[in-house]
Design a protein around this motif. Structure first.
Motif, PDB file in Angstrom:
ATOM      1  N   MET A   1       0.510  -1.375   0.112  1.00 39.78           N
ATOM      2  CA  MET A   1      -0.105  -0.032   0.066  1.00 39.78           C
ATOM      3  C   MET A   1       1.044   1.015  -0.202  1.00 39.78           C
ATOM      4  N   ASN A   2       0.604   1.961  -0.778  1.00 35.62           N
ATOM      5  CA  ASN A   2       1.622   4.072  -0.988  1.00 35.62           C
ATOM      6  C   ASN A   2       0.184   4.482  -0.605  1.00 35.62           C
ATOM      7  N   ILE A   3       1.317   5.904  -0.398  1.00 35.13           N
ATOM      8  CA  ILE A   3      -0.429   6.740   0.291  1.00 35.13           C
ATOM      9  C   ILE A   3      -0.456   6.879  -0.365  1.00 35.13           C
ATOM     10  N   PHE A   4      -0.536   6.702  -1.783  1.00 35.70           N
ATOM     11  CA  PHE A   4      -2.172   7.155  -2.812  1.00 35.70           C
ATOM     12  C   PHE A   4      -3.257   6.040  -2.629  1.00 35.70           C
ATOM     13  N   ASP A   5      -2.877   5.375  -1.819  1.00 36.40           N
ATOM     14  CA  ASP A   5      -4.274   3.964  -1.119  1.00 36.40           C
ATOM     15  C   ASP A   5      -4.947   4.914  -0.318  1.00 36.40           C
ATOM     16  N   VAL A   6      -4.164   5.470   0.115  1.00 34.08           N
ATOM     17  CA  VAL A   6      -4.650   5.895   1.763  1.00 34.08           C
ATOM     18  C   VAL A   6      -5.316   7.608   1.337  1.00 34.08           C
ATOM     19  N   ILE A   7      -5.069   8.073   0.858  1.00 32.90           N
ATOM     20  CA  ILE A   7      -5.511   9.764   0.244  1.00 32.90           C
ATOM     21  C   ILE A   7      -6.202   9.864  -1.060  1.00 32.90           C
ATOM     22  N   GLY A   8      -6.392   8.768  -1.432  1.00 34.89           N
ATOM     23  CA  GLY A   8      -6.389   9.049  -2.621  1.00 34.89           C
ATOM     24  C   GLY A   8      -5.807   9.739  -3.870  1.00 34.89           C
ATOM     25  N   PRO A   9      -6.487   9.547  -5.662  1.00 30.87           N
ATOM     26  CA  PRO A   9      -5.460  10.312  -6.233  1.00 30.87           C
ATOM     27  C   PRO A   9      -5.277  12.183  -6.106  1.00 30.87           C
ATOM     28  N   VAL A  10      -4.447  12.834  -7.036  1.00 35.90           N
ATOM     29  CA  VAL A  10      -4.517  13.909  -7.061  1.00 35.90           C
ATOM     30  C   VAL A  10      -5.610  13.627  -8.248  1.00 35.90           C
ATOM     31  N   MET A  11      -6.498  14.740  -7.936  1.00 38.44           N
ATOM     32  CA  MET A  11      -7.892  14.440  -9.428  1.00 38.44           C
ATOM     33  C   MET A  11      -9.027  15.898  -8.690  1.00 38.44           C
ATOM     34  N   VAL A  12      -9.805  16.268 -10.128  1.00 41.69           N
ATOM     35  CA  VAL A  12     -10.659  17.385  -9.782  1.00 41.69           C
ATOM     36  C   VAL A  12     -11.455  17.026  -9.108  1.00 41.69           C
ATOM     37  N   GLY A  13     -12.485  16.993  -8.392  1.00 38.23           N
ATOM     38  CA  GLY A  13     -13.201  16.392  -7.492  1.00 38.23           C
ATOM     39  C   GLY A  13     -15.005  15.652  -8.391  1.00 38.23           C
ATOM     40  N   PRO A  14     -15.215  15.788  -7.381  1.00 38.39           N
ATOM     41  CA  PRO A  14     -15.724  15.551  -6.218  1.00 38.39           C
ATOM     42  C   PRO A  14     -15.445  14.607  -5.390  1.00 38.39           C
ATOM     43  N   SER A  15     -15.537  12.921  -6.143  1.00 33.61           N
ATOM     44  CA  SER A  15     -15.057  12.219  -5.755  1.00 33.61           C
ATOM     45  C   SER A  15     -14.151  11.156  -6.244  1.00 33.61           C
ATOM     46  N   SER A  16     -13.836   9.872  -5.672  1.00 31.05           N
ATOM     47  CA  SER A  16     -12.582   9.476  -6.268  1.00 31.05           C
ATOM     48  C   SER A  16     -13.331   8.435  -7.175  1.00 31.05           C
ATOM     49  N   SER A  17     -14.388   7.897  -6.826  1.00 35.55           N
ATOM     50  CA  SER A  17     -14.626   6.559  -7.442  1.00 35.55           C
ATOM     51  C   SER A  17     -15.507   7.131  -8.295  1.00 35.55           C
ATOM     52  N   HIS A  18     -16.838   7.858  -8.222  1.00 37.57           N
ATOM     53  CA  HIS A  18     -17.299   8.479  -9.392  1.00 37.57           C
ATOM     54  C   HIS A  18     -16.778   9.130 -10.403  1.00 37.57           C
ATOM     55  N   THR A  19     -15.619   9.873  -9.634  1.00 36.90           N
ATOM     56  CA  THR A  19     -14.647  11.013 -10.735  1.00 36.90           C
ATOM     57  C   THR A  19     -14.191  11.004 -11.609  1.00 36.90           C
ATOM     58  N   ALA A  20     -12.523  10.234 -10.268  1.00 37.93           N
ATOM     59  CA  ALA A  20     -11.389   9.672 -11.240  1.00 37.93           C
ATOM     60  C   ALA A  20     -11.752   8.205 -11.475  1.00 37.93           C
ATOM     61  N   GLY A  21     -12.405   7.147 -10.978  1.00 43.04           N
ATOM     62  CA  GLY A  21     -12.055   6.687 -10.839  1.00 43.04           C
ATOM     63  C   GLY A  21     -12.942   6.255 -12.400  1.00 43.04           C
ATOM     64  N   ALA A  22     -13.918   6.883 -12.905  1.00 42.67           N
ATOM     65  CA  ALA A  22     -14.683   7.394 -13.820  1.00 42.67           C
ATOM     66  C   ALA A  22     -13.476   7.580 -15.298  1.00 42.67           C
ATOM     67  N   VAL A  23     -13.083   8.972 -14.616  1.00 41.90           N
ATOM     68  CA  VAL A  23     -12.017   9.248 -16.282  1.00 41.90           C
ATOM     69  C   VAL A  23     -10.826   8.185 -16.442  1.00 41.90           C
ATOM     70  N   ARG A  24     -10.573   7.295 -15.578  1.00 35.46           N
ATOM     71  CA  ARG A  24      -9.527   6.274 -15.704  1.00 35.46           C
ATOM     72  C   ARG A  24      -9.728   5.256 -16.342  1.00 35.46           C
ATOM     73  N   ILE A  25     -11.477   5.051 -16.071  1.00 37.37           N
ATOM     74  CA  ILE A  25     -12.111   3.885 -16.481  1.00 37.37           C
ATOM     75  C   ILE A  25     -12.306   4.788 -18.730  1.00 37.37           C
ATOM     76  N   GLY A  26     -12.604   5.695 -19.075  1.00 35.12           N
ATOM     77  CA  GLY A  26     -12.176   6.381 -20.080  1.00 35.12           C
ATOM     78  C   GLY A  26     -11.618   6.598 -21.203  1.00 35.12           C
ATOM     79  N   TYR A  27      -9.991   7.010 -19.951  1.00 32.52           N
ATOM     80  CA  TYR A  27      -8.738   6.907 -20.670  1.00 32.52           C
ATOM     81  C   TYR A  27      -8.689   6.160 -21.164  1.00 32.52           C
ATOM     82  N   VAL A  28      -8.497   4.568 -20.358  1.00 35.10           N
ATOM     83  CA  VAL A  28      -7.717   3.183 -20.368  1.00 35.10           C
ATOM     84  C   VAL A  28      -8.667   2.788 -21.797  1.00 35.10           C
ATOM     85  N   ALA A  29     -10.196   3.518 -21.888  1.00 35.61           N
ATOM     86  CA  ALA A  29     -10.315   2.406 -23.096  1.00 35.61           C
ATOM     87  C   ALA A  29     -10.060   3.249 -24.337  1.00 35.61           C
ATOM     88  N   ARG A  30      -9.954   4.877 -24.039  1.00 32.81           N
ATOM     89  CA  ARG A  30      -9.591   5.061 -25.353  1.00 32.81           C
ATOM     90  C   ARG A  30      -7.899   4.685 -25.956  1.00 32.81           C
TER      91      ARG A  30
END
Length: 222
Positions: free
Chosen positions: A1-30
């Motif tokens: 586990m690293n510090i980002f697992d604790v505090i979450g990613p650097v991101m434009v909010g508001p939610s790590s799951s609904h926003t940051a995770g969604a960005v990652r899904i779209g990015y990986v898909a592209r």
């Protein structure tokens, strides 16, 4: 586990799951599509569908499809940016059985006409899982250089892939094999410790019985 697992990613909010995770899904898909997205049908499931609008999940997925990262200040304007670029986007409800509550089902068409279907799950803290590609079950995060080989379910394809990687000095971290049915279509998902050279990928694309090769490289995220 690293510090980002604790505090979450650097991101434009508001939610790590609904926003940051969604960005990652779209990015990986592209990145897996391998080219700019011309058309996208985005279907949401569970919590993504119920609360995604308020959390900006639609904008986050669109931002990822445009190649944006989780800390991109343009994320709130991503849908307008996509329209300006001529990307056609449609949203709807995904009909899935017993899926993760934060799931998006993407149907993509690239500028060359290439198509791809992908199911991505946001696991929290900006972490994701790619659960399905083109109708075949998968299970990988996109955190490592990842080679995905679509092939006919025939003897020899696994050894061809592993031999190529060994020849190029690429170590395999994990390897997963999936198939739709015996003798049907199959998928290899190979997560690697090093980048896979383009000449190796091009060689695989010419192998008889290989239908499609997609690659997600870490260098593409810089």
């Amino acid at each position: 586990m690293n510090i980002f697992d604790v505090i979450g990613p650097v991101m434009v909010g508001p939610s790590s799951s609904h926003t940051a995770g969604a960005v990652r899904i779209g990015y990986v898909a592209r990145q897996l599509l391998g080219e700019e997205v011309r058309e996208a049908k985005i279907l949401l499931y569970g919590s993504f569908l119920a609360t995604g609008k308020g959390h900006g999940t639609d904008k986050a997925l669109t931002a990822g499809l445009l190649g944006m990262q989780t800390d991109d200040y343009r994320i709130p304007k991503s849908i307008e940016i996509a329209e300006d670029k001529g990307m056609k986007i449609a949203f709807g409800e995904a009909v899935l059985k017993e899926a993760h509550p934060n799931t998006a089902q993407l149907y993509l068409k690239g500028i060359s006409g290439k198509t791809m279907e992908l199911v991505g799950q946001s696991l929290g803290g900006g972490q994701i899982n790619i659960a399905e590609i083109d109708g075949i079950e998968t299970n990988f995060s996109g955190e490592n250089p990842t080679l995905i080989v679509h092939n006919l379910d025939q003897p020899g394809h696994v050894s061809e892939v592993t031999s190529m990687l060994a020849h190029k000095g690429v170590n395999i971290a994990t390897m997963q094999l999936y198939r739709s049915s015996k003798g049907g279509k199959a998928v290899m998902v190979v997560e690697c410790d090093q980048e896979v050279p383009q000449e190796g990928i091009r060689w695989l694309e010419r192998v008889e019985g290989v239908l499609k090769v997609t690659y997600l490289g870490k260098s593409e995220e810089k």
